[in-house]
Motif scaffolding. Structure first.
Motif, PDB file in Angstrom:
ATOM      1  N   GLU A   1       0.829  -1.205   0.000  1.00 24.73           N
ATOM      2  CA  GLU A   1       0.000   0.000   0.000  1.00 24.73           C
ATOM      3  C   GLU A   1       0.867   1.261   0.000  1.00 24.73           C
ATOM      4  N   GLU A   2       1.922   1.268   0.840  1.00 22.78           N
ATOM      5  CA  GLU A   2       2.829   2.424   0.889  1.00 22.78           C
ATOM      6  C   GLU A   2       3.523   2.620  -0.459  1.00 22.78           C
ATOM      7  N   PHE A   3       3.971   1.515  -1.047  1.00 21.92           N
ATOM      8  CA  PHE A   3       4.649   1.605  -2.340  1.00 21.92           C
ATOM      9  C   PHE A   3       3.704   2.141  -3.409  1.00 21.92           C
ATOM     10  N   ASP A   4       2.485   1.613  -3.443  1.00 21.23           N
ATOM     11  CA  ASP A   4       1.507   2.083  -4.426  1.00 21.23           C
ATOM     12  C   ASP A   4       1.222   3.570  -4.246  1.00 21.23           C
ATOM     13  N   GLU A   5       1.162   3.999  -3.007  1.00 26.94           N
ATOM     14  CA  GLU A   5       0.934   5.423  -2.717  1.00 26.94           C
ATOM     15  C   GLU A   5       2.102   6.270  -3.238  1.00 26.94           C
ATOM     16  N   GLN A   6       3.323   5.795  -3.025  1.00 31.28           N
ATOM     17  CA  GLN A   6       4.517   6.510  -3.505  1.00 31.28           C
ATOM     18  C   GLN A   6       4.553   6.582  -5.030  1.00 31.28           C
ATOM     19  N   CYS A   7       3.969   5.578  -5.673  1.00 31.53           N
ATOM     20  CA  CYS A   7       4.034   5.492  -7.135  1.00 31.53           C
ATOM     21  C   CYS A   7       2.776   6.044  -7.809  1.00 31.53           C
ATOM     22  N   GLU A   8       1.911   6.655  -7.032  1.00 25.22           N
ATOM     23  CA  GLU A   8       0.678   7.193  -7.601  1.00 25.22           C
ATOM     24  C   GLU A   8       1.009   8.178  -8.719  1.00 25.22           C
ATOM     25  N   GLY A   9       0.371   7.979  -9.856  1.00 26.43           N
ATOM     26  CA  GLY A   9       0.590   8.857 -11.003  1.00 26.43           C
ATOM     27  C   GLY A   9       1.702   8.405 -11.939  1.00 26.43           C
ATOM     28  N   LEU A  10       2.453   7.381 -11.537  1.00 21.09           N
ATOM     29  CA  LEU A  10       3.539   6.889 -12.396  1.00 21.09           C
ATOM     30  C   LEU A  10       2.994   5.874 -13.383  1.00 21.09           C
ATOM     31  N   SER A  11       3.637   5.771 -14.524  1.00 23.93           N
ATOM     32  CA  SER A  11       3.262   4.741 -15.497  1.00 23.93           C
ATOM     33  C   SER A  11       3.734   3.384 -14.985  1.00 23.93           C
ATOM     34  N   GLU A  12       3.205   2.311 -15.571  1.00 25.69           N
ATOM     35  CA  GLU A  12       3.558   0.954 -15.133  1.00 25.69           C
ATOM     36  C   GLU A  12       5.046   0.666 -15.306  1.00 25.69           C
ATOM     37  N   ASP A  13       5.661   1.190 -16.389  1.00 19.10           N
ATOM     38  CA  ASP A  13       7.088   0.939 -16.580  1.00 19.10           C
ATOM     39  C   ASP A  13       7.934   1.663 -15.532  1.00 19.10           C
ATOM     40  N   GLU A  14       7.500   2.859 -15.111  1.00 25.58           N
ATOM     41  CA  GLU A  14       8.226   3.583 -14.070  1.00 25.58           C
ATOM     42  C   GLU A  14       8.098   2.876 -12.718  1.00 25.58           C
ATOM     43  N   LYS A  15       6.922   2.369 -12.454  1.00 27.57           N
ATOM     44  CA  LYS A  15       6.703   1.610 -11.219  1.00 27.57           C
ATOM     45  C   LYS A  15       7.549   0.328 -11.237  1.00 27.57           C
ATOM     46  N   ALA A  16       7.576  -0.357 -12.366  1.00 26.80           N
ATOM     47  CA  ALA A  16       8.377  -1.580 -12.497  1.00 26.80           C
ATOM     48  C   ALA A  16       9.866  -1.276 -12.315  1.00 26.80           C
ATOM     49  N   TYR A  17      10.333  -0.142 -12.861  1.00 32.13           N
ATOM     50  CA  TYR A  17      11.741   0.249 -12.698  1.00 32.13           C
ATOM     51  C   TYR A  17      12.070   0.408 -11.215  1.00 32.13           C
ATOM     52  N   ARG A  18      11.179   1.035 -10.474  1.00 33.67           N
ATOM     53  CA  ARG A  18      11.414   1.215  -9.035  1.00 33.67           C
ATOM     54  C   ARG A  18      11.496  -0.136  -8.322  1.00 33.67           C
ATOM     55  N   ILE A  19      10.631  -1.067  -8.714  1.00 37.80           N
ATOM     56  CA  ILE A  19      10.660  -2.405  -8.103  1.00 37.80           C
ATOM     57  C   ILE A  19      11.979  -3.098  -8.434  1.00 37.80           C
ATOM     58  N   ILE A  20      12.421  -2.995  -9.684  1.00 38.58           N
ATOM     59  CA  ILE A  20      13.671  -3.654 -10.090  1.00 38.58           C
ATOM     60  C   ILE A  20      14.864  -3.050  -9.357  1.00 38.58           C
ATOM     61  N   LYS A  21      14.871  -1.735  -9.167  1.00 43.16           N
ATOM     62  CA  LYS A  21      15.947  -1.104  -8.385  1.00 43.16           C
ATOM     63  C   LYS A  21      15.960  -1.654  -6.957  1.00 43.16           C
ATOM     64  N   LEU A  22      14.785  -1.740  -6.342  1.00 42.35           N
ATOM     65  CA  LEU A  22      14.691  -2.276  -4.984  1.00 42.35           C
ATOM     66  C   LEU A  22      15.091  -3.750  -4.944  1.00 42.35           C
ATOM     67  N   LEU A  23      14.719  -4.494  -5.984  1.00 44.13           N
ATOM     68  CA  LEU A  23      15.093  -5.903  -6.090  1.00 44.13           C
ATOM     69  C   LEU A  23      16.610  -6.053  -6.117  1.00 44.13           C
ATOM     70  N   ALA A  24      17.271  -5.280  -6.963  1.00 45.93           N
ATOM     71  CA  ALA A  24      18.732  -5.355  -7.071  1.00 45.93           C
ATOM     72  C   ALA A  24      19.390  -5.001  -5.737  1.00 45.93           C
ATOM     73  N   GLU A  25      18.897  -3.958  -5.078  1.00 50.59           N
ATOM     74  CA  GLU A  25      19.454  -3.580  -3.773  1.00 50.59           C
ATOM     75  C   GLU A  25      19.291  -4.717  -2.766  1.00 50.59           C
ATOM     76  N   ALA A  26      18.106  -5.328  -2.740  1.00 52.74           N
ATOM     77  CA  ALA A  26      17.852  -6.400  -1.779  1.00 52.74           C
ATOM     78  C   ALA A  26      18.717  -7.628  -2.067  1.00 52.74           C
ATOM     79  N   LEU A  27      18.753  -8.072  -3.312  1.00 56.15           N
ATOM     80  CA  LEU A  27      19.528  -9.269  -3.646  1.00 56.15           C
ATOM     81  C   LEU A  27      21.032  -9.052  -3.506  1.00 56.15           C
TER      82      LEU A  27
END
Length: 150
Positions: free
Chosen positions: A52-78
């Motif tokens: 919910e917090e992530f979706d709120e932060q990404c409000e107004g972003l396109s799906e590709d921009e939201k996916a980019y943010r997830i991939i950045k977080l994924l790389a940091e976590a892994l």
């Protein structure tokens, strides 16, 4: 001297032993990061975010921009704190490589290593080929949202 055998619970290891109390403390064994990060929810949780917090932060972003943010977080976590050193030409950096097209559709094809040149964003690199392949195969849909137009 008496000997007592105890069974250590699965997934735990001995943390400490207090001789005066006869107390043994256990702690969870560290898990391989790929066992910890299996879903987008796991990626977000690793960064202290709810969906919910992530979706709120990404409000107004396109799906590709939201996916980019997830991939950045994924790389940091892994990568567990590892960041690529672009001044070190001997350090390999890995990224998933995708097959995009044909009857097989979008899928992780292989991972690729860069040395001095790069065709991938520095925030999206992994410290090992194993992590890059894991990310590509297990988060294919997120990469697809980021890399394709539908």
């Amino acid at each position: 001297m008496k000997t007592i055998n105890i069974e250590i619970p699965e997934g735990y290891e001995i943390d400490s032993f207090d001789k005066s109390k006869g107390e043994i403390r256990f702690k969870a064994k560290p898990k391989n990061v790929m066992e910890q990060i299996k879903t987008v929810a796991d990626v977000l949780a690793a960064h202290g975010l709810s969906e919910e917090e992530f979706d709120e932060q990404c409000e107004g972003l396109s799906e590709d921009e939201k996916a980019y943010r997830i991939i950045k977080l994924l790389a940091e976590a892994l990568n567990e704190g590892w960041t690529p050193d672009w001044s070190n030409t001997d350090q390999y950096k890995y990224s998933p490589w995708f097959y995009m097209g044909g009857s097989a559709g979008f899928r992780c094809y292989v991972c690729y290593s860069w040395r001095t040149g790069s065709g991938v964003g520095s925030r999206l690199c992994y410290k090992s080929s194993e992590l890059a392949e894991y990310a590509g195969k297990n988060f294919t849909e997120v990469y697809k949202q980021f890399m394709t137009i539908e």
